[in-house]
Write an enzyme that holds these catalytic residues in place. Sequence first.
Site: not given
Length: 251
Positions: A10, A12-13, A21, A46, A48, A52, A73, A103-104, A154, A193, A216
Amino acid sequence: MTARLRLGVNIDHVATIRNARGGRYPDPLRAARISAEAGADGITAHLREDRRHISDGDIERLSEEIVLPLNLEMAATPEMLAIALRHKPHAVCLVPEKRRELTTEGGLDAAAGKDHLASYVSALGEAGIRVSLFIDPETVQLEAAKALGAPVVELHTGAYCDASGGAVAPELGRLVRAAEKARGLGLECHAGHGLSYDTVGPVAAIPTIVELNIGHFLVGEAIFSGLGGAIKHMRALMDEARARPRPQVSA
Ligand code: PXP
């Protein structure tokens, strides 16, 4: 069923850091390419509602440019459904979404939300997209997923990952039982997760789980050891745990 456990990375981060920035660095697409080279089996992102981290542009580029299967996701909303049907990712994982959560936080309430979810599961399935529901490891949720016709679930591993001391075994026990129940219902079972080097082993050892989605921790660890190195180490821990027999759970 002890087939090789798939790892979905994943990313996302990576986008979270980029968005801190603005601009284009670090690029989630580059992270997807490095993940592929390091042995990931899929890329998870994901989108969202509040954008974000992952953006619409990221989804477009990931859909067009990566070689690994994309697992999108998303919340079950008309906007997200339209995006999924436009890009036709390999898979969609339907997740609950609250604007103010970090988070979820928990799984989808597939049991209470059956009427709402039914049209999303069928529209995605008819488009040839593999649908999974991100649920807590509870029988009622697994049965609801089955009734909805979702081929995949999941299991939310957050409670297990957050547990400490005597609470770990019961939480792991919930995952073991839910994975067994999923098998009995004919559902493909994934999990994710909060997984880290410390928590991944016992989940990877559950033989009926076929895919883990991890983000993450890997992106955080990449600061210290590089993304490719972090993925390779996670992959090795998963393979090692998968090679061991089923964990003994006392709960
Ligand atoms: N699986 C699902 C359905 C998720 O929503 C998330 C978090 O976006 C993950 C897996 C990965 O969780 P983490 O980033 O904590 O590894």
